[in-house]
Design an enzyme around this catalytic site. Sequence first.
Site, mmCIF file in Angstrom:
data_model
loop_
_atom_site.group_PDB
_atom_site.id
_atom_site.type_symbol
_atom_site.label_atom_id
_atom_site.label_comp_id
_atom_site.label_asym_id
_atom_site.label_seq_id
_atom_site.Cartn_x
_atom_site.Cartn_y
_atom_site.Cartn_z
ATOM 1 C CD GLU A 109 -3.603 5.784 -3.648
ATOM 2 O OE1 GLU A 109 -3.865 4.486 -3.780
ATOM 3 O OE2 GLU A 109 -3.601 6.727 -3.034
ATOM 4 C CG HIS A 117 -7.668 5.234 -3.783
ATOM 5 N ND1 HIS A 117 -6.885 5.438 -4.353
ATOM 6 C CD2 HIS A 117 -9.174 6.208 -3.875
ATOM 7 C CE1 HIS A 117 -7.140 6.614 -5.327
ATOM 8 N NE2 HIS A 117 -8.455 6.370 -5.376
#
Length: 318
Positions: free
Chosen positions: A263, A284
Amino acid sequence: MPKPIVYILDPYHPDAVTALQNNPSIDVVLKNDPRRDNWHADATGLMIRSETRITPTDLAQAKKLKVIVKQGVGVDNIDLSSAKDHGVVVCNTPALNSESVAELTLTLALSIARRISEVDRRVRRGEMVVRSQTLGQSLYQKAIGIIGMGNIGKVVARKWIGAMDGRIVAYDPFAAPDAWTDIPHRRVQALEELLDVSDVVSLHVPLTDSTRSMIGKPQFERMKNNAILLNCARGGIVDEAALTDALTTKKIYGAALDAMDVEPPTIEAYEELLQNQNLIMTPHIGASTMENQIKSGLAVVETLIAVLEGEDVPNRVF
């Protein structure tokens, strides 16, 4: 006495930043301040999000640090053992993200079921989309298997019933026997039982030793061929190599990830996985609504000030 110094290490909504700056008893160092990288020297408090990792080395160096408040529920980016050893209070903002994450969960389920992203990409490439050859599937009255019926899982369940007139299959070995009495559901005692009967499988658990790679090749083998997997929780819960294989071989209908091992996700990290048209990947953004960012950011500020003033707070992790 000198004022406590609070460092904002990650992006926060301007309303939250202003609220902290308006407190005359605190000095504030903003994310874009050159002093940010040297926060270990004098930070009394930290406001962080998932972007920043707090390591044992950080905590050993931060001699004046008293409190860390993280926006959101998960605190796996903070070394809690080291924080405890150094007497640093750690807090989060539980339950505040529930509505926004649940909204995204249903959005992703419907988008995969109706092949929205796939069709949109084809239209943008100038392809002719033949409707009779681009059939999706309906989620009306389908069963969603919710792994982790905490604050977010319960909201997902209620929205699923309201929007889809659907059925709830719940798996949560840590919940009380009489949990969720206000939500019609079928509770199962084994993950495999949920996988066998669910049309959609939605993850809402923290990343722990027991949940790491809990969805892998054996679990994909148990899922229905038309099943949809959703991960709006944490990266690491899904074995991404096994997911790539399950999507490529059409073992499952599709998947949507708002949390992944890398991420933010990159083309380099996910080139093979992203070849699958039956995949949606978002970076996210479950909590990323304007309303939620304001509410959560203000909650972080209120919690941090309360801890610095010696008050007890209910959202203290330990």
